[in-house]
Design a protein around this motif. Structure first.
Motif, PDB file in Angstrom:
ATOM      1  N   ALA A  46      11.683  -0.566  -9.128  1.00 48.04           N
ATOM      2  CA  ALA A  46      11.835  -1.583 -10.177  1.00 48.04           C
ATOM      3  C   ALA A  46      11.610  -2.977  -9.599  1.00 48.04           C
ATOM      4  O   ALA A  46      10.936  -3.820 -10.222  1.00 48.04           O
ATOM      5  CB  ALA A  46      13.218  -1.488 -10.821  1.00 48.04           C
ATOM      6  N   GLY A  47      12.152  -3.230  -8.421  1.00 42.48           N
ATOM      7  CA  GLY A  47      11.927  -4.508  -7.767  1.00 42.48           C
ATOM      8  C   GLY A  47      10.448  -4.742  -7.492  1.00 42.48           C
ATOM      9  O   GLY A  47       9.934  -5.847  -7.684  1.00 42.48           O
ATOM     10  N   SER A  48       9.748  -3.690  -7.082  1.00 37.33           N
ATOM     11  CA  SER A  48       8.317  -3.804  -6.833  1.00 37.33           C
ATOM     12  C   SER A  48       7.557  -4.127  -8.113  1.00 37.33           C
ATOM     13  O   SER A  48       6.673  -4.984  -8.124  1.00 37.33           O
ATOM     14  CB  SER A  48       7.788  -2.512  -6.203  1.00 37.33           C
ATOM     15  N   ALA A  49       7.912  -3.456  -9.193  1.00 38.10           N
ATOM     16  CA  ALA A  49       7.248  -3.719 -10.476  1.00 38.10           C
ATOM     17  C   ALA A  49       7.488  -5.157 -10.926  1.00 38.10           C
ATOM     18  O   ALA A  49       6.551  -5.851 -11.349  1.00 38.10           O
ATOM     19  CB  ALA A  49       7.746  -2.742 -11.541  1.00 38.10           C
ATOM     20  N   LEU A  50       8.725  -5.616 -10.815  1.00 35.64           N
ATOM     21  CA  LEU A  50       9.040  -6.998 -11.200  1.00 35.64           C
ATOM     22  C   LEU A  50       8.334  -8.001 -10.290  1.00 35.64           C
ATOM     23  O   LEU A  50       7.815  -9.025 -10.751  1.00 35.64           O
ATOM     24  CB  LEU A  50      10.548  -7.225 -11.184  1.00 35.64           C
ATOM     25  N   ALA A  54      -0.857  -3.879   5.122  1.00 36.76           N
ATOM     26  CA  ALA A  54      -0.818  -2.679   4.285  1.00 36.76           C
ATOM     27  C   ALA A  54      -0.211  -1.515   5.069  1.00 36.76           C
ATOM     28  O   ALA A  54       0.614  -0.763   4.533  1.00 36.76           O
ATOM     29  CB  ALA A  54      -2.227  -2.332   3.795  1.00 36.76           C
ATOM     30  N   ALA A  55      -0.581  -1.375   6.331  1.00 34.70           N
ATOM     31  CA  ALA A  55      -0.007  -0.311   7.159  1.00 34.70           C
ATOM     32  C   ALA A  55       1.482  -0.543   7.394  1.00 34.70           C
ATOM     33  O   ALA A  55       2.291   0.383   7.299  1.00 34.70           O
ATOM     34  CB  ALA A  55      -0.749  -0.226   8.495  1.00 34.70           C
ATOM     35  N   GLY A  56       1.846  -1.792   7.692  1.00 41.00           N
ATOM     36  CA  GLY A  56       3.261  -2.109   7.893  1.00 41.00           C
ATOM     37  C   GLY A  56       4.088  -1.892   6.642  1.00 41.00           C
ATOM     38  O   GLY A  56       5.229  -1.422   6.707  1.00 41.00           O
ATOM     39  N   THR A  57       3.510  -2.211   5.497  1.00 40.38           N
ATOM     40  CA  THR A  57       4.213  -1.993   4.230  1.00 40.38           C
ATOM     41  C   THR A  57       4.372  -0.504   3.958  1.00 40.38           C
ATOM     42  O   THR A  57       5.452  -0.053   3.568  1.00 40.38           O
ATOM     43  CB  THR A  57       3.467  -2.685   3.073  1.00 40.38           C
ATOM     44  N   GLY A  58       3.318   0.255   4.179  1.00 37.28           N
ATOM     45  CA  GLY A  58       3.407   1.709   4.003  1.00 37.28           C
ATOM     46  C   GLY A  58       4.448   2.323   4.919  1.00 37.28           C
ATOM     47  O   GLY A  58       5.244   3.175   4.509  1.00 37.28           O
ATOM     48  N   ALA A  80      14.102  -6.125  -1.814  1.00 36.79           N
ATOM     49  CA  ALA A  80      13.010  -5.732  -0.909  1.00 36.79           C
ATOM     50  C   ALA A  80      11.788  -5.299  -1.713  1.00 36.79           C
ATOM     51  O   ALA A  80      10.652  -5.671  -1.391  1.00 36.79           O
ATOM     52  CB  ALA A  80      13.474  -4.609   0.017  1.00 36.79           C
ATOM     53  N   GLY A  81      12.033  -4.530  -2.761  1.00 33.36           N
ATOM     54  CA  GLY A  81      10.925  -4.050  -3.586  1.00 33.36           C
ATOM     55  C   GLY A  81      10.111  -5.168  -4.193  1.00 33.36           C
ATOM     56  O   GLY A  81       8.902  -5.030  -4.402  1.00 33.36           O
ATOM     57  N   ALA A  82      10.750  -6.304  -4.441  1.00 28.10           N
ATOM     58  CA  ALA A  82      10.058  -7.437  -5.060  1.00 28.10           C
ATOM     59  C   ALA A  82       8.880  -7.930  -4.237  1.00 28.10           C
ATOM     60  O   ALA A  82       8.013  -8.632  -4.763  1.00 28.10           O
ATOM     61  CB  ALA A  82      11.041  -8.579  -5.308  1.00 28.10           C
ATOM     62  N   PHE A  83       8.809  -7.537  -2.975  1.00 28.45           N
ATOM     63  CA  PHE A  83       7.713  -7.991  -2.115  1.00 28.45           C
ATOM     64  C   PHE A  83       6.669  -6.906  -1.849  1.00 28.45           C
ATOM     65  O   PHE A  83       5.626  -7.197  -1.252  1.00 28.45           O
ATOM     66  CB  PHE A  83       8.288  -8.518  -0.796  1.00 28.45           C
ATOM     67  N   ILE A  84       6.921  -5.673  -2.297  1.00 27.07           N
ATOM     68  CA  ILE A  84       5.986  -4.583  -2.010  1.00 27.07           C
ATOM     69  C   ILE A  84       4.699  -4.721  -2.814  1.00 27.07           C
ATOM     70  O   ILE A  84       3.600  -4.774  -2.239  1.00 27.07           O
ATOM     71  CB  ILE A  84       6.661  -3.217  -2.241  1.00 27.07           C
ATOM     72  N   ALA A  85       4.801  -4.751  -4.130  1.00 30.46           N
ATOM     73  CA  ALA A  85       3.583  -4.857  -4.949  1.00 30.46           C
ATOM     74  C   ALA A  85       2.803  -6.132  -4.649  1.00 30.46           C
ATOM     75  O   ALA A  85       1.576  -6.084  -4.512  1.00 30.46           O
ATOM     76  CB  ALA A  85       3.917  -4.745  -6.432  1.00 30.46           C
ATOM     77  N   PRO A  86       3.469  -7.280  -4.503  1.00 33.75           N
ATOM     78  CA  PRO A  86       2.703  -8.479  -4.153  1.00 33.75           C
ATOM     79  C   PRO A  86       1.981  -8.355  -2.807  1.00 33.75           C
ATOM     80  O   PRO A  86       0.846  -8.809  -2.662  1.00 33.75           O
ATOM     81  CB  PRO A  86       3.757  -9.587  -4.119  1.00 33.75           C
ATOM     82  N   ALA A  87       2.631  -7.744  -1.815  1.00 32.49           N
ATOM     83  CA  ALA A  87       1.983  -7.577  -0.512  1.00 32.49           C
ATOM     84  C   ALA A  87       0.760  -6.677  -0.628  1.00 32.49           C
ATOM     85  O   ALA A  87      -0.316  -7.003  -0.114  1.00 32.49           O
ATOM     86  CB  ALA A  87       2.969  -7.008   0.511  1.00 32.49           C
ATOM     87  N   LEU A  96      16.423   4.360  -4.862  1.00 36.35           N
ATOM     88  CA  LEU A  96      14.971   4.281  -4.697  1.00 36.35           C
ATOM     89  C   LEU A  96      14.309   3.769  -5.976  1.00 36.35           C
ATOM     90  O   LEU A  96      13.288   3.078  -5.916  1.00 36.35           O
ATOM     91  CB  LEU A  96      14.407   5.635  -4.284  1.00 36.35           C
ATOM     92  N   GLY A  97      14.900   4.087  -7.118  1.00 40.66           N
ATOM     93  CA  GLY A  97      14.404   3.533  -8.377  1.00 40.66           C
ATOM     94  C   GLY A  97      14.558   2.024  -8.414  1.00 40.66           C
ATOM     95  O   GLY A  97      13.714   1.312  -8.962  1.00 40.66           O
TER      96      GLY A  97
END
Length: 177
Positions: A40-44, A3-7, A92-99, A35-36
């Motif tokens: 969007a990648g994070s949401a997906l 979580a810290a590394g992701t932040g 890259a965003g595709a892995f943020i929300a899952p992480a 950045l959008g």
């Protein structure tokens, strides 16, 4: 730690995108779009993560998401233009929300019932602390290192956090109810 590394990676990427777009096109009006794409990648990625019936342990998934985030961020530094950077940010965003979701799930699974709220708060604090450190560190490095190296170092923080997640996996995973 993931979580810290992701932040840290998220806040670092915001500055790196600004520097990349400014260098490539000079049109900083494009920064919100890039950045959008990350968002969007994070949401997906979050939607896909929620749709999968995972069979592997949360700790393994968490490490995998951190590795994928780190590698895609490092590769983003090689993007030849703004459009390619936006595509890289979507990936890259595709892995943020899952992480982050998996970090919260792992904290919940690992804590006794009486401490689950506190465990979630620690995950949240780690994201925020990482985010604060990421902006500060990236801002300091941007003036002294080549942009692709800054992207690689940002990705390396996510990779390092994956190593910590895996090293912590030597303890027995909690039983699933």
């Amino acid at each position: 730690m993931v979580a810290a590394g992701t932040g840290l990676a998220i806040s670092g990427v915001e500055l790196l995108v600004l520097a990349h777009v400014g260098r490539d096109s000079g049109d900083t009006d494009l920064v919100p779009w890039v950045l959008g794409a990350l968002s969007a990648g994070s949401a997906l990625g979050g939607l896909a993560n929620g749709a999968i019936d995972w069979r592997c342990p949360a700790r393994s998934r968490l490490a995998g998401f951190a590795v994928a985030l780190g590698l895609t961020l490092a590769a983003a530094g090689l993007a030849p233009g703004v459009l390619t950077l936006a595509v890289a940010m979507t990936c890259a965003g595709a892995f943020i929300a899952p992480a982050l979701t998996t970090a919260y799930l792992l904290a919940d699974e690992s804590a006794p019932a009486s401490d689950r709220t506190r465990a979630g708060a620690w995950v949240n604090m780690a994201v925020n602390a990482g985010s604060s450190a990421g902006g500060l560190t990236t801002g300091a490095l941007l003036g002294h290192l080549p942009l692709p190296l800054c992207f690689a170092l940002t990705g390396a923080t996510a990779l390092a956090s994956a190593g910590v997640a895996l090293a912590g996996g030597s303890r027995t995973e909690p039983a699933r109810a």
